[in-house]
Scaffold this active site. Structure first.
Site, PDB file in Angstrom:
ATOM      1  N   GLY A 359     -38.702  11.664  -0.821  1.00  0.00           N
ATOM      2  CA  GLY A 359     -37.460  11.224   0.033  1.00  0.00           C
ATOM      3  C   GLY A 359     -36.414  12.475   0.068  1.00  0.00           C
ATOM      4  O   GLY A 359     -36.520  13.292  -0.743  1.00  0.00           O
ATOM      5  N   GLY A 362     -28.537  13.381   0.887  1.00  0.00           N
ATOM      6  CA  GLY A 362     -27.469  14.223   1.322  1.00  0.00           C
ATOM      7  C   GLY A 362     -27.514  15.287   0.328  1.00  0.00           C
ATOM      8  O   GLY A 362     -27.004  16.546   0.751  1.00  0.00           O
ATOM      9  N   GLY A 364     -30.150  16.610  -1.667  1.00  0.00           N
ATOM     10  CA  GLY A 364     -31.386  17.255  -2.107  1.00  0.00           C
ATOM     11  C   GLY A 364     -32.781  16.809  -1.878  1.00  0.00           C
ATOM     12  O   GLY A 364     -32.457  15.396  -1.105  1.00  0.00           O
ATOM     13  N   LYS A 380     -35.786  15.727  -8.693  1.00  0.00           N
ATOM     14  CA  LYS A 380     -34.642  16.093  -7.530  1.00  0.00           C
ATOM     15  C   LYS A 380     -34.270  17.472  -7.526  1.00  0.00           C
ATOM     16  O   LYS A 380     -33.729  18.106  -8.194  1.00  0.00           O
ATOM     17  CB  LYS A 380     -33.379  15.299  -7.691  1.00  0.00           C
ATOM     18  CG  LYS A 380     -32.268  15.325  -6.694  1.00  0.00           C
ATOM     19  CD  LYS A 380     -31.079  14.591  -7.085  1.00  0.00           C
ATOM     20  CE  LYS A 380     -29.933  14.591  -6.058  1.00  0.00           C
ATOM     21  NZ  LYS A 380     -28.813  13.895  -6.480  1.00  0.00           N
ATOM     22  N   ASP A 476     -20.296   5.879  -3.606  1.00  0.00           N
ATOM     23  CA  ASP A 476     -21.208   5.763  -2.668  1.00  0.00           C
ATOM     24  C   ASP A 476     -22.184   4.699  -2.913  1.00  0.00           C
ATOM     25  O   ASP A 476     -23.409   4.698  -3.000  1.00  0.00           O
ATOM     26  CB  ASP A 476     -21.993   7.110  -2.424  1.00  0.00           C
ATOM     27  CG  ASP A 476     -22.437   7.106  -1.061  1.00  0.00           C
ATOM     28  OD1 ASP A 476     -22.239   6.209  -0.154  1.00  0.00           O
ATOM     29  OD2 ASP A 476     -23.702   8.098  -0.941  1.00  0.00           O
TER      30      ASP A 476
END
Length: 671
Positions: A359, A362, A364, A380, A476
């Site tokens: 996936g 925002g 990486g 990541k 977040d």
């Protein structure tokens, strides 16, 4: 504080106006706000990002030389620019040339969109007597504001420690689409001098007064102030026609050279390639190389090893290795994160094969990998290597190094030998909570799992707020940042925007970042993020677990797009069952649904002081989860109404709060 239906309308338009990116040529002139450290204007932080499709561009700044910043090298160090580029743009003979005092110097920089603000990041080492206002208006001559510096550094404005390095966001901007179509390819941030007027500034750069006024949203009656920046749009000139311009180029076949205070274009004559001479020289060199092969091979091995060590050292510094060591040294030692080599991660991910792609977020791209010992990991890889993302990478490592909780994703290590920083996490195989409640409605999570996941996430965030070595704000919280393992146990992830907070601080002040629909309205207004801002985001997650729908749905009519506001209306009208997800409606007990719904409403209160803490939320959900497991087939009348004695009192407040936050139809704030 309750908002009337009429007062919500101007607040809503306030959000739209704040978030609107200028699509035309204009950027608002900051005026006297540059000297106001407590200005509430968003423009005092920098120019707003516009409709330019590129998030990064070339830009220029003006700077007037003054000791000790009177050489291209010293100015480049202060403004984080390239000294050779400064020397070339200003026709200086060398990077060490001493520049006369108060001489105007044009400085090329890279400008990028950070959140909703354009900026070029520099760093500054604090000396005795420095304070934010002096740094902004004396050292940096108005290229930044004390509010912008204060927003990205957390030191006491009245007592900044000597020797610390501050992040200094400098004002810059990229041309809009309209400006590009008009031939303007770059913007110059120009600091106005004493008694200087637009009529005097324009001819110096070959720009009309009307063009400058339009770019800065000025009228004929507007005043400009000294030490205030204005934007000057520039066109790329031909050096043959404009030899005095610092922003010019030469056509193919010509060489750009400097001399006598301006630039010239000199034709480069073509020559016939000397084939015979080259063949003779090549044969001689080949014979000599054959004789010296052994010595050359040994020298090659030595130089290769030295070069490899130098590259690794450079990448280590570039990826924030020294900054990471400095920050980790201030915390108590615990389990050390492993430092992986570049080769290890390339083997683990099949050289970052597309088949290993998991996936992209925002900050990486994530790949699935397998280490040599058989451990499955998630790798990541950051998107870019600019200073802002390096700071986010370091921030995520520091945050996760302080956390040890079963419901927070575990950091296994990092790699500092690659061109972009890389993090290695434990692999969580069952995707995100968002996928389980939104994408496959026929096989969505049962109610028992939803309640348990809510309890686990609340406990994890409460741990971050109250039990970590240093309090941490996630900033977040949303279903796509909550992972589920093979047993559907939750793991809170994505700490790129998280911040650790000293115990004596109740909030942090930053540029607004996060995802629309989950943002605390008070944070949006004040840029002050508290632990109750995370509580608000968690309240939206509770609504999604109950309804199976996100906070904004464009598949519905305009009146029903705000799904959270619609949910609150249903609760108030005693029609909660009409908005529930079909699995929740079929499987959950009425008292459990009502308890979770009212807890969500308390979390979503507009006044953050009236929201519960995450510790209180976790305790209430833990109690509700235990009761649900022990008494799943029983009616517990004595406890059913206790959490809801004040339901009617908060309905209207929560409805206003949710409408306020979710009016916009955008997805996420750019990061």
């Amino acid at each position: 504080m309750k908002l009337s239906a009429i007062s919500v309308i101007p607040l809503t338009f306030f959000f739209v106006s704040v978030l609107h990116r200028p699509s035309n040529c204009q950027q608002q002139y900051i005026g006297a706000a540059v000297t106001n450290c407590s200005s509430a204007s968003l423009s005092s932080n920098g120019y707003l990002c516009n409709d330019n499709p590129q998030s990064q561009c070339q830009s220029f700044m003006s700077f007037r030389s003054i000791p000790p910043y009177d050489t291209p090298s010293s100015i480049a160090n202060l403004l984080d620019s390239d000294p050779s580029s400064i020397a070339s743009s200003n026709n200086f003979t060398s990077i060490g040339e001493t520049i006369p005092s108060n001489h105007l110097v044009i400085v090329p920089v890279s400008c990028s969109c950070s959140g909703s603000i354009y900026q070029h990041s520099a760093t500054y080492t604090v000396t005795r007597g420095d304070y934010y206002f002096r740094i902004a208006n004396s050292t940096y001559q108005g290229l930044t504001t004390c509010k912008a510096i204060l927003g990205q550094n957390y030191y006491d404005p009245e007592d900044i420690p000597i020797g610390v390095r501050l992040v200094v966001p400098l004002r810059c901007a990229c041309p809009s689409t309209n400006q590009t179509q008009s031939g303007f390819s770059v913007l110059l941030t120009y600091i106005v001098a004493q008694d200087e007027t637009i009529e005097e500034i324009g001819p110096r750069f070959g720009v009309s007064k009307e063009t400058i006024m339009k770019a800065n949203m000025l009228s004929n009656h507007s005043m400009i102030y000294p030490l205030n920046p204005i934007l000057i749009p520039l066109k790329l000139e031909d050096c043959r026609e404009s030899p005095g311009s610092f922003y010019c180029s030469c056509p193919d076949g010509y060489l750009r050279v400097s001399g006598l205070g301006h630039f010239l274009c000199i034709r480069v004559p073509g020559k016939k390639f000397p084939i015979k001479l080259v063949v003779s020289i090549g044969a001689s060199i080949g014979f000599g190389c054959l004789c010296l092969f052994v010595s050359a091979y040994l020298l090659y091995r030595y130089l290769k090893k030295q070069r490899s060590n130098n590259i690794k050292k450079k990448l280590f510094e570039q990826n924030g290795g020294f900054l990471l060591q400095q920050k980790l040294a201030s915390f108590r030692s615990g389990e050390k994160a492993r430092i992986f080599t570049r080769e290890e991660l390339e083997r683990a991910t099949d050289n970052y094969s597309k088949s290993r792609f998991l996936g992209q977020g925002g900050y990486g791209t994530v790949y699935k990998g397998m280490l040599e010992d058989g451990t499955i990991v998630a790798v990541k890889k950051s998107k870019a290597i600019d200073r802002e993302r390096i700071d986010q990478f370091v921030n995520e490592v520091v945050i996760l190094s302080q956390i040890n909780h079963r419901n927070i994703v575990k950091l296994l290590g990092c790699c500092l030998e690659t061109k972009v920083p890389t993090l290695v996490y434990e692999y969580i195989p069952n995707g995100t909570l968002s996928q389980h409640i939104h994408q496959d409605r026929n096989f969505s999570l049962p109610w028992e799992d939803r309640l348990r996941v809510a309890c686990e996430v609340a406990g994890a965030v409460a741990y971050m707020h109250s039990s970590a070595s240093v309090p941490i704000f996630h900033r977040d919280i949303k279903p796509s940042n909550i992972l589920l393992d093979e047993k559907l146990a939750s793991k809170v992830s994505d700490f790129g925007t998280s911040r650790s907070v000293p115990y004596d601080k109740t909030h942090i002040t930053t540029a607004v970042q996060g995802t629309f629909g989950y943002l605390d309205p008070e944070y949006f207004q004040s840029s002050q993020f508290t632990d109750r801002s995370d509580v608000y985001s968690f309240g939206v997650v509770l609504v999604e677990l109950l309804t199976g729908e996100g906070p904004v749905s464009f598949a519905r009519g305009e009146d029903e797009r705000n799904r959270v506001a619609n949910f609150m209306t249903m609760v108030r009208e005693d029609r909660l069952g009409e908005t529930l997800d079909h699995r929740v409606a079929n499987e959950a007990r009425k008292e459990d649904v009502k308890a979770v719904a009212m807890l969500a409403m308390r979390c979503l209160r507009l006044n953050r002081k009236k929201r519960p803490t995450m510790k209180e939320v976790a305790m209430e959900l833990g109690l509700r989860n235990s009761q649900s497991l022990l008494q799943i087939n029983q009616e517990v009348r004595s406890m059913r109404d206790e959490p809801f004695q004040h339901c009617d009192e908060i309905h209207q407040e929560i409805l206003d709060s949710t409408s306020f936050s979710l009016y916009t139809e955008s997805g996420s704030i750019p990061r």
